[in-house]
Design a protein around this motif. Structure first.
Motif, mmCIF file in Angstrom:
data_model
loop_
_atom_site.group_PDB
_atom_site.id
_atom_site.type_symbol
_atom_site.label_atom_id
_atom_site.label_comp_id
_atom_site.label_asym_id
_atom_site.label_seq_id
_atom_site.Cartn_x
_atom_site.Cartn_y
_atom_site.Cartn_z
ATOM 1 N N ILE A 232 0.729 -1.009 -0.011
ATOM 2 C CA ILE A 232 0.189 0.559 0.269
ATOM 3 C C ILE A 232 1.045 1.412 -0.101
ATOM 4 O O ILE A 232 1.442 1.616 0.735
ATOM 5 C CB ILE A 232 -1.095 -0.464 0.915
ATOM 6 C CG1 ILE A 232 -1.802 -1.195 1.120
ATOM 7 C CG2 ILE A 232 -1.622 1.351 1.687
ATOM 8 C CD1 ILE A 232 -2.241 -1.331 2.350
ATOM 9 N N GLN A 233 0.635 1.804 -0.574
ATOM 10 C CA GLN A 233 1.539 2.970 -1.426
ATOM 11 C C GLN A 233 1.012 4.680 -1.279
ATOM 12 O O GLN A 233 -0.160 4.727 -1.846
ATOM 13 C CB GLN A 233 2.103 3.155 -2.134
ATOM 14 C CG GLN A 233 3.166 4.752 -2.892
ATOM 15 C CD GLN A 233 3.667 4.305 -3.936
ATOM 16 O OE1 GLN A 233 4.620 3.435 -4.522
ATOM 17 N NE2 GLN A 233 3.594 5.363 -5.103
ATOM 18 N N GLN A 234 0.744 5.328 0.140
ATOM 19 C CA GLN A 234 0.066 6.339 0.468
ATOM 20 C C GLN A 234 -1.058 5.570 -0.203
ATOM 21 O O GLN A 234 -2.222 6.417 -0.622
ATOM 22 C CB GLN A 234 0.469 7.143 -0.081
ATOM 23 C CG GLN A 234 1.375 7.843 0.548
ATOM 24 C CD GLN A 234 2.700 8.590 -0.244
ATOM 25 O OE1 GLN A 234 2.518 9.513 -1.470
ATOM 26 N NE2 GLN A 234 3.446 9.857 0.416
ATOM 27 N N SER A 235 -1.931 5.032 0.321
ATOM 28 C CA SER A 235 -3.526 4.514 0.305
ATOM 29 C C SER A 235 -3.583 3.981 -1.234
ATOM 30 O O SER A 235 -5.212 3.943 -1.029
ATOM 31 C CB SER A 235 -4.689 5.877 0.890
ATOM 32 O OG SER A 235 -4.065 6.189 2.152
ATOM 33 N N THR A 236 -3.193 3.559 -1.881
ATOM 34 C CA THR A 236 -2.864 2.820 -2.905
ATOM 35 C C THR A 236 -2.724 1.573 -2.837
ATOM 36 O O THR A 236 -1.772 1.535 -1.976
ATOM 37 C CB THR A 236 -2.302 3.506 -4.038
ATOM 38 O OG1 THR A 236 -3.257 4.804 -3.988
ATOM 39 C CG2 THR A 236 -3.263 2.652 -5.228
ATOM 40 N N LEU A 237 -3.769 1.105 -2.842
ATOM 41 C CA LEU A 237 -3.317 -0.568 -2.568
ATOM 42 C C LEU A 237 -2.622 -1.829 -4.367
ATOM 43 O O LEU A 237 -3.074 -0.844 -4.929
ATOM 44 C CB LEU A 237 -4.328 -1.686 -2.207
ATOM 45 C CG LEU A 237 -3.945 -3.333 -2.585
ATOM 46 C CD1 LEU A 237 -3.417 -3.616 -1.539
ATOM 47 C CD2 LEU A 237 -5.648 -4.033 -2.107
ATOM 48 N N TYR A 238 -1.800 -2.490 -4.145
ATOM 49 C CA TYR A 238 -0.958 -2.772 -5.402
ATOM 50 C C TYR A 238 -0.468 -3.972 -4.904
ATOM 51 O O TYR A 238 -0.268 -4.591 -3.652
ATOM 52 C CB TYR A 238 0.005 -1.839 -5.693
ATOM 53 C CG TYR A 238 0.256 -0.696 -6.175
ATOM 54 C CD1 TYR A 238 0.034 -0.659 -7.526
ATOM 55 C CD2 TYR A 238 -0.180 0.818 -5.179
ATOM 56 C CE1 TYR A 238 -0.147 0.888 -8.009
ATOM 57 C CE2 TYR A 238 0.216 1.780 -5.820
ATOM 58 C CZ TYR A 238 -0.018 2.197 -7.449
ATOM 59 O OH TYR A 238 -0.514 3.377 -7.697
ATOM 60 N N ILE A 239 -1.124 -5.076 -5.519
ATOM 61 C CA ILE A 239 -0.726 -6.327 -5.975
ATOM 62 C C ILE A 239 0.897 -6.723 -6.625
ATOM 63 O O ILE A 239 0.609 -6.832 -7.830
ATOM 64 C CB ILE A 239 -1.593 -7.494 -5.815
ATOM 65 C CG1 ILE A 239 -3.201 -7.090 -5.859
ATOM 66 C CG2 ILE A 239 -0.906 -9.260 -6.059
ATOM 67 C CD1 ILE A 239 -2.790 -7.146 -3.966
#
Length: 907
Positions: free
Chosen positions: A357-364
């Protein structure tokens, strides 16, 4: 580096495509021309060059990223260099295909366009992670580098871009350390020593600057060059290191331990970085769609705020349970839960997911089929059938037969007191006790000296510890969570493990362990660990056999619906016979009678019989042994309750029973009533240069028929008595060992038959018996058509058949067989897994020739290889009726037999 994309994944709607998805976008057309061959496969959310079916080419990581991209999941864009390049690299003196670098550069340009950042740019630098990925998951065995693309200039751009100087410097510090260790082979401990000097006060930016300068000085002192500033050189140095890591010692050991072969190599995935260490709105973690220890259908995993992925996987910090994210980051938790459901539904398999999670953005960042404990694998397979996700056949095929042995690990007897030292995380189920070993090397050293009960106790494990981990009975680590290296590898091996026992302090120099400033233990002290509860206890605790779950019972019922082979057991003690029957054995395929004569009460009588001067004294000794044999057989018949029991007549060289100490020799002299001189002459005359090829097996009966006659009487009389108790037929197979000619079996069968006719009443239909032989010599296999004239069944004794086929001693070959495996001379130790090409051919010849004489000939394999899945598959395919194996391998053989039948049906 994905910094320009500030979208909220929560607000995006994504629908699930069909399971088999065609690539949405193809960047390149496949070319047959070598010069134009595709060496790079790109992926980003919504488009990909490959898909999940391409694991052999893209590796598990690359295939998973491509498939998730086609599902429009939030995957940071990147490219995969396939396994074919690794193969090319290894076969061409570490050179690359001529067009690879230009294709990589072109791919990077496309990733730059997607991220609005540029590789090596001093204003908006694009950073990459470079990871390995074979088609079969090998967690932690090969190398990874994060934050690639940072140098003295781009770090300033990263600071400007993020307005976070500490973050930029910390990322640079991490990159120098990882690049120095992975790529340039600088000892990680040397970086740790520098880092520890600053008392964990790295939040002070001046300290980070000092650490970076000292790291760079270390780099120069160790390598002779300044830290690499050219980002493209960084990239190719790292790609080289990843390809080279395919053949590092830990990767080779892992492949050997897990019987992984026939792979081209590893793929390399170059993926734009996302950052979990950008403050409290950022995080990283690993989750499983179901609990990999128990199999429960619950979301399971861990995360760390303000951290990078390696902090979780390597166990550098002890993470939080994923359920805490409900309170900490509720929107991210809900989005992660949604993706969990998408991935498990799509792949129809439990997934191991890495996320950032980068500054409230989720990545898989990755998904793969999850490694799990044996107990969990059974529960998950059965649950998925009951949920309609997979079929019974699919469930059976998903179980690793050898892993079922791990279900048989003992648990701690609850009816005893114990002293609890500490408690950590229950990382891998099962109980184990043993001597504390503070390094993997210590485990190896003690194991080689004959010690078997060993507990590896370390701060944390690393991939280099793989061999020591394999040899240990259990693992205990100070750091690391449920998804750390120790936990994942222990579950895969079926080894009990407790991780994250934070109050233990390990002093390597003084060889001691301090627990909570209360207990002090030395290396070599004995502890017990419980990987199901996380408890660490004093001394050796009593353990009990595990009880099987209802899911296990259900799975085994399904297995019996499909398997064709009958699974028997090699056992001769009541405990082993009962255990095998409880595990599902449908009879005894090999009762080794010689083991019965080593009992202290019987051994002196056995020696008297062997050393007797005449038949009269020999018969007197045999008369004393007869009641023991009757009781032995009667107990086995009762336990098997009508299932067939195959009794092998006395087989080993007689010298194995002979006395050696003066006390034992004098005892036999007293019993035999002969002088010491006579006895010493007799002992000397019985010595053989090569006893395994000397007076043994049927050859003993040809010289001394009264021995086999005693055993025949014992078997028949026990059967008669047992029949009266059970009120059901008793089925006996009498097996003559070490036959090499028709004449041997003909003579001995005539003697046995006459003996039985004198013992059985006229109404003998309650006692069923057959007389057969072990095929364990090449000549017996070649003369099987003649031997089958007199033998009603063949049982392949593959231990001796392997010895005599190879000209190998199973007792002595261990000194070089590992070297043969490493050099590809043999695929596996032929005493563990059947040598199909040589020994297997002899078995096929014996089957064909035996059946040509006797069409109803019963065929079984009873060597130690009978419990190895590959050997079971061979037995199924060549048409044997049964395999026999040790009690603990009976469930393994049952599963392997069902899988062989299912796979044959598919083909």
């Amino acid at each position: 580096m994905v910094l320009s994309d500030s979208r909220s994944t929560q607000s995006q709607k994504r629908t699930l495509p069909p399971t088999k998805t065609k690539p949405a976008t193809r960047y390149n057309a496949d070319q047959n021309d070598e010069e134009k061959k595709q060496w790079v496969y790109l992926f980003s959310a919504g488009q990909a060059d490959g898909d999940g079916s391409m694991k052999s080419l893209l590796g598990g990581k690359g295939a998973g990223l491509s498939e998730m991209s086609l599902l429009s999941l939030p995957v940071p864009p990147g490219l995969t260099i396939p396994t074919t390049v690794c193969q090319y690299f290894n076969e061409n003196a570490q050179q690359y295909p001529s067009t690879l670098k230009s294709q990589v550069k072109s791919g990077l340009r496309k990733v730059e366009a997607l991220t609005s950042c540029k590789f090596g740019d001093v204003e908006k630098p694009l950073l990459f992670s470079v990871r390995s990925g074979a088609s079969v998951s090998m967690p932690g065995m090969m190398d990874t580098v994060l934050n690639l693309g940072l140098n003295d200039e781009t770090v300033k751009g990263l600071e400007k871009q993020t307005n976070n100087k500490y973050f930029a410097l910390d990322s640079y510090r991490r990159f120098i350390q990882m690049f120095g260790n992975v790529v340039m082979n600088i000892d990680m401990h040397k970086f740790d020593q520098i880092f520890s000097k600053y008392d964990n006060t790295t939040k002070q930016q001046e300290n980070l600057n000092k650490i970076i300068q000292e790291y760079k000085l270390l780099f120069k002192n160790e390598t002779g060059i300044d830290f690499v500033q050219d980002v493209y050189k960084q990239l190719w140095y790292t790609i080289n290191a990843v390809f080279k890591s395919w053949n590092n010692s830990r990767a080779i050991t892992y492949r050997k331990l897990n019987n992984i072969s026939s792979l081209l190599g590893t793929a390399v995935t170059v993926q734009s970085m996302v950052f979990g260490n950008m403050g409290e709105s950022s995080a990283t973690g690993v989750v499983f769609t179901r609990n990999p220890s128990t199999g429960e259908n619950i979301f399971y995993g861990e995360y760390l705020k303000n951290a990078q992925g390696e902090d979780v996987v390597a166990g550098i910090r002890t993470p939080n349970d994923i359920n805490k994210m409900k309170q900490d980051m509720p929107k991210m938790y809900d989005e992660l839960l949604r993706i969990r459901n998408i991935l498990e539904t799509h792949f129809k398999e439990v997934q191991d997911i890495e996320f950032t999670i980068q500054q409230s953005t989720l990545y898989i960042l990755q998904t793969r089929n999850a490694k799990r404990s044996s107990r969990a694998s059974v529960k998950i397979a059965v649950d998925m059938v009951n949920q309609g996700i997979i079929s019974k056949k699919e469930a059976i095929l998903r179980i690793d037969p050898l892993s079922i042995k791990n279900l048989l690990h003992p648990t701690i007897d609850p009816n005893q007191g114990y002293h609890l030292y500490t408690k950590g995380l229950p990382a891998s189920p099962g109980a184990a006790f043993g001597k504390i070993c503070l390094s993997a090397n210590k485990v190896k050293e003690l194991h080689e000296s004959g010690e078997k009960d060993l507990i590896l106790c370390t701060e944390e494990t690393s991939p280099d510890d793989i061999e020591g981990m394999h040899l240990s009975k259990g693992m205990l680590t100070k750091r690391g969570g449920m998804t750390s290296h120790a936990a994942v590898v222990a579950r895969g091996m079926g080894t009990p493990a407790v991780t994250g026992a934070g109050d233990i302090q390990i002093n390597i120099n003084e060889k001691k362990v301090i627990i909570g400033n209360k207990y002090e233990l030395k290396e070599g002290d004995i502890i017990t660990i419980d990987g199901s509860t996380g408890e660490v206890m004093k001394g050796q605790l009593k353990t009990i056999d595990v009880t099987f779950s209802s899911e296990f019972d259900t799975l085994m019922k399904w297995i019996d619906e499909y398997k064709r082979l009958t699974i028997l057991t090699n056992a001769e003690t009541p405990d082993d016979v009962l255990r095998a029957r409880n595990f599902g054995a449908k009879g005894v395929g090999l009762c080794r009678t010689e083991h019965m004569f080593f009992h202290p009460q019987r051994l002196p009588i056995m020696r008297q019989m062997i050393l007797a001067n005449n038949k009269e004294i020999r018969n007197q000794a045999l008369d004393k042994l007869l009641p023991f044999q009757i009781k032995d057989f009667e107990k086995i018949f009762e336990i098997m309750n009508g299932h067939p029991v195959t009794i092998r007549f006395l087989d080993p060289p007689l010298h194995e029973f002979l006395p050696e100490s003066d006390e034992d020799i004098n005892q036999v002299i007293e019993m035999s009533n002969i002088s010491k001189d006579e006895m010493m002459i007799k002992l000397k005359n019985m010595k053989e240069v090569n006893p395994m090829l000397g007076l043994r097996g049927c050859r003993v009966s040809i010289l001394y028929p009264e021995i086999y006659m005693m055993q025949t009487k014992a078997a028949i009389q026990a059967a008669i008595q047992c029949n009266l108790k059970l009120k059901k037929p008793v089925e006996i197979n009498l097996m003559v060992p070490f036959i090499s000619s028709e004449e041997e079996i003909e003579i001995i069968k005539t003697q046995i038959t006459k003996c039985i006719e004198n013992l059985l009443p006229d109404d003998n239909h309650q006692i069923k018996y057959q007389i057969g032989t072990m095929i364990e010599l090449p000549r017996a296999a070649l003369k099987a058509n003649d031997i089958a004239l007199h033998a009603e069944f063949f049982s392949f004794g593959t231990n001796d058949l392997t010895q005599t086929c190879f000209g190998l001693s199973r007792d002595d070959s261990s000194s070089f067989i590992n070297h043969y495996e490493r050099n590809g001379i043999v695929k596996q130790d032929p005493f563990v897994a059947l040598d199909v090409d040589g020994v297997g051919e002899l078995i096929k010849i014996a089957i064909q020739r035996g059946l040509s004489t006797r069409s109803d000939l019963k065929l079984c394999l009873c060597g130690e290889q009978g419990g190895h899945p590959d050997s079971v598959k061979f037995c199924h395919n060549v048409g044997l009726h049964a395999v026999s194996c040790s009690p603990f391998l009976v469930p393994v053989a049952r599963i392997a037999a069902a899988q062989a039948a299912i796979m044959q049906g598919k083909s």
